[in-house]
Design an enzyme around this catalytic site. Structure first.
Site, PDB file in Angstrom:
ATOM      1  N   SER A 122      -0.967  -4.845   7.003  1.00  0.00           N
ATOM      2  CA  SER A 122      -2.311  -4.754   6.423  1.00  0.00           C
ATOM      3  C   SER A 122      -2.273  -5.237   4.985  1.00  0.00           C
ATOM      4  O   SER A 122      -1.227  -5.616   4.472  1.00  0.00           O
ATOM      5  CB  SER A 122      -2.807  -3.313   6.465  1.00  0.00           C
ATOM      6  OG  SER A 122      -2.106  -2.537   5.517  1.00  0.00           O
ATOM      7  N   LYS A 123      -3.442  -5.200   4.343  1.00  0.00           N
ATOM      8  CA  LYS A 123      -3.517  -5.715   2.972  1.00  0.00           C
ATOM      9  C   LYS A 123      -2.514  -5.027   2.031  1.00  0.00           C
ATOM     10  O   LYS A 123      -2.060  -5.628   1.064  1.00  0.00           O
ATOM     11  CB  LYS A 123      -4.938  -5.536   2.422  1.00  0.00           C
ATOM     12  CG  LYS A 123      -5.912  -6.570   2.944  1.00  0.00           C
ATOM     13  CD  LYS A 123      -7.045  -5.928   3.710  1.00  0.00           C
ATOM     14  CE  LYS A 123      -7.248  -6.647   5.027  1.00  0.00           C
ATOM     15  NZ  LYS A 123      -7.568  -5.810   6.148  1.00  0.00           N
ATOM     16  N   ARG A 124      -2.224  -3.782   2.327  1.00  0.00           N
ATOM     17  CA  ARG A 124      -1.262  -3.039   1.504  1.00  0.00           C
ATOM     18  C   ARG A 124       0.061  -3.792   1.354  1.00  0.00           C
ATOM     19  O   ARG A 124       0.768  -3.645   0.394  1.00  0.00           O
ATOM     20  CB  ARG A 124      -0.910  -1.693   2.138  1.00  0.00           C
ATOM     21  CG  ARG A 124      -1.957  -0.653   2.181  1.00  0.00           C
ATOM     22  CD  ARG A 124      -1.306   0.720   2.341  1.00  0.00           C
ATOM     23  NE  ARG A 124      -0.262   0.767   3.356  1.00  0.00           N
ATOM     24  CZ  ARG A 124      -0.467   0.793   4.667  1.00  0.00           C
ATOM     25  NH1 ARG A 124      -1.685   0.766   5.128  1.00  0.00           N
ATOM     26  NH2 ARG A 124       0.541   0.866   5.501  1.00  0.00           N
ATOM     27  N   HIS A 125       0.412  -4.535   2.398  1.00  0.00           N
ATOM     28  CA  HIS A 125       1.724  -5.190   2.411  1.00  0.00           C
ATOM     29  C   HIS A 125       1.720  -6.530   1.698  1.00  0.00           C
ATOM     30  O   HIS A 125       2.657  -7.296   1.828  1.00  0.00           O
ATOM     31  CB  HIS A 125       2.174  -5.395   3.859  1.00  0.00           C
ATOM     32  CG  HIS A 125       2.277  -4.124   4.620  1.00  0.00           C
ATOM     33  ND1 HIS A 125       1.348  -3.740   5.568  1.00  0.00           N
ATOM     34  CD2 HIS A 125       3.180  -3.120   4.564  1.00  0.00           C
ATOM     35  CE1 HIS A 125       1.692  -2.565   6.066  1.00  0.00           C
ATOM     36  NE2 HIS A 125       2.786  -2.160   5.473  1.00  0.00           N
ATOM     37  N   GLY A 126       0.661  -6.788   0.933  1.00  0.00           N
ATOM     38  CA  GLY A 126       0.581  -8.090   0.272  1.00  0.00           C
ATOM     39  C   GLY A 126      -0.196  -9.049   1.135  1.00  0.00           C
ATOM     40  O   GLY A 126      -0.994  -8.634   1.965  1.00  0.00           O
TER      41      GLY A 126
END
Length: 478
Positions: free
Chosen positions: A256-260
């Site tokens: 997800s976006k959290r992972h870059g």
RNA sequence: GCUCCCAUCGUCUAACGGUUAGGACGCGGCCCUCUCAAGGCCGUAGUACGGGUUCGAUUCCCGUUGGGAGCGCCA
């Protein structure tokens, strides 16, 4: 015994693969890998690769997302042979098939409201049961149904599922998967607003488009049995299925976006090469012996769905970066020179000096892992950058000025301003003064590029030319 | 909770009953060197656990644990 993990190619039928994203967001790397595997197999088997946009969710589908998907596919050079098809343009077709099921009593109207269903789900959860529709409306008498419909009562349509027996999927990746039909409830195939739902449209599309192989994320594995029931209801032969394990983030959670960066086009902006991304994506969940680097042709020849891993894989940005650096190093300077301007423009540099771009690529490609890095490395050729204070103190202080002055004087007198001549200036200076080359070169590098990291200093001097070099150096002599 | 899927170095993976468990990224060291890279050499680290089957299990079977997915009038 028949091995379920063998891809069947019916020679009488052309293999047809599809990639069917829903346009509810940008194409992410997981979706791109799914597309890639479909594309690769289509090319390998001389089949068709079809692009289909699954936009039946009117609420969340956006034109921007459609454009992003198309842009991503084009950037990655995964050309499709047919489409893009849009499900929203095929509602008439879906309705025909739904009506057929109703006529055959394989589907029925359901008058339960969302609130009622929600309450039933909550109760099931509370009683630790799997939430399943209890068929309230299936049990309605024909006259009740007619009465409700004629009075204009809102209803959706449900497919009537079988309860006995089991569905067996011979998945090309997962192997044999069996599920009891009693685990399947009566799914809604037409919403109250008249629009068809995913599990139905996907079957109708795959069936009518003659799709022979469905390769998709394994989040769809649980949907497959109910889709198989639909194929059965229409007396159709289901395609072969292959369910790919998900791509996870570093923390092993769904990407997800959290992972870059997860969107394909973000990698374009970060200066990645499409072939590097393709190569990297292919290798998450698939391997061919010990080989790490694959040309597209390699991939087409060597890819095999049977050797796709069953386990989810973690997206490793470092390995992608390494691969990208490798692709940059091995690219033809002329090719990279065409890509570089985009990244320079982001730095406010506008130029169409193609031969200069080629030169700049040549002196920086071994040092760049991305085109962004390359742009940073070569911006000296277009603009003068003042080094920050720390750099000035370290390389352009009092003790360095005499060295700078030496270089300045020699360059000023240099007749042949070529690599040999420039190199000679530095080497003779080292011999005459006993200084280390670094002591002389570093201040010059910082003065000319504004940075302590740069391409070779001789190349920088040559590209800048005598006049510019002297002008830039002179600023640090006072 | 129920159903389904999965499990080799930190990560991607090779091995398809017999290997000193191999490669790659990363990381560490050395060499090279005008910075940074690149390159070369060396090193680091793994079969989740417990039972079987077998002369022999990373590999086959069962269980445990752990992770993931689904259980939507989302796709």
């Amino acid at each position: 015994m028949l091995d379920s993990r063998i891809i069947m190619v019916n020679t009488s039928k052309k293999p047809r693969f599809r990639f069917a994203p829903s346009p509810t967001g940008y194409l992410h790397v997981g979706g791109a890998r799914t597309a890639l595997y479909n594309y690769l197999l289509a090319r390998q088997l001389g089949g068709d690769f079809i692009l289909r946009i699954e936009d039946t969710d009117l609420e969340r589908s956006t034109p921007e997302s459609i454009q992003a998907i198309l842009d991503s596919m084009k950037w990655l050079k995964m050309e499709w042979d047919e489409g893009p098809y849009f499900q929203t343009k095929r509602f008439d077709l879906y309705n025909q098939y739904i009506d057929q099921l109703i006529k055959e009593k394989k589907a029925y109207p359901c008058f339960c409201t969302s609130q009622e269903l929600e309450a039933k789900r909550a109760l099931a959860q509370k009683e630790k049961r799997k939430p399943m529709y209890d068929r309230t409306c299936y049990k309605l008498s024909t006259s009740d149904v007619e009465k409700k419909i004629s009075s204009g009562e809102k209803h959706c349509i449900r497919f009537h599922s079988h309860d006995e027996g089991s569905i067996i999927i011979n998945d090309l990746v997962k192997g044999r998967v069996e599920i009891a039909e009693k685990e399947l409830d009566d799914l809604i195939i037409r919403r109250t607003d008249g629009s068809p739902t995913y599990n139905f449209t996907v079957v109708i599309d795959d069936m009518t488009m003659g799709i022979t192989h469905v390769i998709r994320g394994d989040d769809h594995l649980n949907n497959t049995p109910r889709q198989m029931q639909l194929y059965q209801a229409f007396g159709a032969t289901p395609p072969q299925f292959a369910h790919l394990p998900l791509i996870l983030g570093t923390d092993k959670k769904r990407l997800s976006k959290r992972h870059g960066a997860t969107s394909v086009m973000a990698y374009y902006e970060m200066g990645y090469l499409p072939d590097a991304l393709i190569n990297y994506l292919a290798r998450i969940g698939w391997a061919y012996k010990d080989q790490e680097v694959f040309t597209r042709q390699d991939l087409i020849e060597k890819f095999s769905i049977e050797s796709v891993s069953k386990a989810a894989g973690v997206f490793n940005p470092e390995k992608l970066l390494w691969l990208n650096g490798l692709y940059i190093r091995e690219s033809k300077p002329e090719d990279l020179a065409k890509l570089l301007p985009h990244y320079l423009e982001k730095r406010g540099i506008i130029s169409n000096d193609t031969s200069l771009f080629v030169e700049l690529v040549k002196i920086s490609q071994e040092k760049s892992k991305t085109l962004e890095e390359m742009a940073d490395l070569v911006d000296f050729a277009f603009k003068e950058t003042r080094p920050d204070e720390a750099l000035q103190n370290k390389f352009l202080g009092k003790e360095n000025k005499p060295h700078l002055k030496l270089v300045y004087d020699r360059l000023e007198k240099l007749e042949n301003f070529d690599i040999a001549g420039i190199t000679n200036v530095f080497t003779t200076l080292v011999q005459e003064t006993g200084l280390k080359l670094g002591q002389i070169a570093q201040p010059v590098r910082v003065a000319l590029s504004g940075k302590n990291i740069s391409p070779g200093i001789y190349e920088i001097i040559r590209i800048l030319g005598k006049k510019t070099c002297l002008a830039r150096i002179s600023k640090y002599l006072e």
